[in-house]
Design a protein around this motif. Sequence first.
Motif, short mmCIF file in Angstrom:
data_model
loop_
_atom_site.label_atom_id
_atom_site.label_comp_id
_atom_site.label_asym_id
_atom_site.label_seq_id
_atom_site.Cartn_x
_atom_site.Cartn_y
_atom_site.Cartn_z
N ARG A 87 0.84 -1.20 0.00
CA ARG A 87 0.00 0.00 0.00
C ARG A 87 0.88 1.25 0.00
O ARG A 87 2.02 1.22 0.46
N GLU A 133 -1.15 5.61 3.29
CA GLU A 133 -2.10 4.68 3.90
C GLU A 133 -1.46 3.93 5.06
O GLU A 133 -2.07 3.76 6.12
N LEU A 167 -10.97 13.11 7.61
CA LEU A 167 -11.74 12.17 6.80
C LEU A 167 -10.82 11.40 5.85
O LEU A 167 -10.93 10.19 5.71
N GLU A 168 -9.89 12.10 5.24
CA GLU A 168 -8.95 11.43 4.32
C GLU A 168 -8.02 10.49 5.09
O GLU A 168 -7.70 9.39 4.62
N THR A 169 -7.61 10.89 6.28
CA THR A 169 -6.77 10.02 7.11
C THR A 169 -7.53 8.74 7.45
O THR A 169 -6.96 7.64 7.38
N ALA A 170 -8.79 8.87 7.82
CA ALA A 170 -9.61 7.69 8.14
C ALA A 170 -9.75 6.78 6.92
O ALA A 170 -9.67 5.55 7.04
N ARG A 171 -9.94 7.36 5.74
CA ARG A 171 -10.04 6.56 4.51
C ARG A 171 -8.74 5.82 4.24
O ARG A 171 -8.75 4.64 3.86
N ARG A 172 -7.64 6.50 4.42
CA ARG A 172 -6.33 5.86 4.18
C ARG A 172 -6.12 4.70 5.15
O ARG A 172 -5.67 3.62 4.76
N ARG A 182 -8.36 2.98 6.64
CA ARG A 182 -9.30 1.91 6.29
C ARG A 182 -8.75 1.07 5.13
O ARG A 182 -8.83 -0.17 5.16
N ARG A 183 -8.20 1.71 4.12
CA ARG A 183 -7.64 0.96 2.98
C ARG A 183 -6.47 0.08 3.44
O ARG A 183 -6.35 -1.07 3.01
N SER A 228 -10.07 -0.51 -2.74
CA SER A 228 -10.29 0.29 -3.95
C SER A 228 -9.63 1.64 -3.85
O SER A 228 -9.39 2.17 -2.85
#
Length: 190
Positions: A145, A149, A171-176, A178-179, A190
């Motif tokens: 990754r 991330e 929000l972007e940190t949480a998305r990263r 999560r990935r 994704s």
Amino acid sequence: MTRTPTHPAIHTATRTTDPSRPADRRALLFAGTPREVLARIVDGDPLGLRPLVVAALRRGAWMMDADRVHLRALALCARQGATYRGRPALDDWLAARVDEAVDDLLDEERAAGASPAGEAFAALARPLSLRADDLRAACARFHARPHEERRAFVRLVIERRPLEQSGADPLETARRARRATLALLGGDVS
């Protein structure tokens, strides 16, 4: 009282190495074969590699066995020590060997494919009730990754920092994170 003069060569030969003194640390790398150099640097971390290993693993957000990275870095120092001529600064040269050790181990991880996991994975997997091979594969997916991330995952999950202290958009940190978590778990990222 009469002092017995000592010969400078005898004094130098009996002095112990002080790892805080750069000249002494450099001297550990020069004399002898790589095997002899390794024998001098393997016990007690006289080159001061352990903090450099920790820094490299944190900087890259790698989930690797620090002892394995340390041993690989020691081997690289022993093999390449005779070529070191004082430039770059010793700590920079040593940090480059640590980075090289991380890269070597990542290359091995990618090439491992279906080969059995080593003892480090087995030792870590046991208390987690995981199979060592599954843990090795999870780490390989995590390492594949992007750095952002991996870093988000380490900050939020491993270091348990609050999302607001991530230094980026929460929000972007949480998305990263999560990935990265999905990669570890073997889910669709994704």
